[in-house]
Design a protein around this motif. Structure first.
Motif, PDB file in Angstrom:
ATOM      1  N   HIS A   3       1.012  -1.124   0.055  1.00 34.33           N
ATOM      2  CA  HIS A   3       0.009  -0.053  -0.035  1.00 34.33           C
ATOM      3  C   HIS A   3       0.874   1.231   0.035  1.00 34.33           C
ATOM      4  N   LEU A   7       0.924   4.300  -2.796  1.00 30.42           N
ATOM      5  CA  LEU A   7       0.912   5.693  -2.243  1.00 30.42           C
ATOM      6  C   LEU A   7       1.839   6.477  -2.897  1.00 30.42           C
ATOM      7  N   GLU A   8       3.089   6.184  -2.835  1.00 33.47           N
ATOM      8  CA  GLU A   8       4.216   6.799  -3.426  1.00 33.47           C
ATOM      9  C   GLU A   8       4.169   7.323  -4.818  1.00 33.47           C
ATOM     10  N   ARG A  20      -6.477   9.555  -0.573  1.00 38.53           N
ATOM     11  CA  ARG A  20      -5.290   9.024  -1.384  1.00 38.53           C
ATOM     12  C   ARG A  20      -4.834   7.604  -0.722  1.00 38.53           C
ATOM     13  N   LEU A  21      -4.935   7.548   0.562  1.00 36.55           N
ATOM     14  CA  LEU A  21      -4.792   6.034   1.182  1.00 36.55           C
ATOM     15  C   LEU A  21      -5.943   5.202   0.671  1.00 36.55           C
ATOM     16  N   ALA A  24      -4.822   4.077  -2.962  1.00 34.93           N
ATOM     17  CA  ALA A  24      -3.658   3.439  -2.948  1.00 34.93           C
ATOM     18  C   ALA A  24      -3.938   1.931  -2.490  1.00 34.93           C
ATOM     19  N   GLN A  25      -4.743   1.761  -1.460  1.00 29.84           N
ATOM     20  CA  GLN A  25      -5.233   0.333  -1.038  1.00 29.84           C
ATOM     21  C   GLN A  25      -5.975  -0.030  -2.096  1.00 29.84           C
TER      22      GLN A  25
END
Length: 48
Positions: A3, A7-8, A20-21, A24-25
Motif C-alpha cells: 500500500h 501511495l508513493e 489518497r490512502l 492506494a489500498q
C-alpha cells in the motif's frame, strides 16, 4: 505491491490524505472504491 508503494506512486490529484490512502489500498488490492468524489475518478482505479 504494498500500500505504501502505491501511495508513493500516486500523482498529486487529490489533496485529502485519507482519500489518497483509500486509492492506494484499492490499487494494491485490485479492488474498487465506492465514492461520489469526482476527483477520485482521475486515478487509475475502479469507482462504483
Amino acid at each position: 505491491m504494498s500500500h505504501l508503494s502505491e501511495l508513493e506512486r500516486l500523482p498529486p490529484i487529490h489533496r485529502d490524505p485519507f482519500d489518497r490512502l483509500l486509492v492506494a489500498q484499492a490499487r494494491a488490492e485490485k479492488m474498487p472504491i465506492l465514492s461520489s468524489d469526482p476527483a477520485l475518478r482521475k486515478y487509475d482505479v475502479t469507482i462504483l
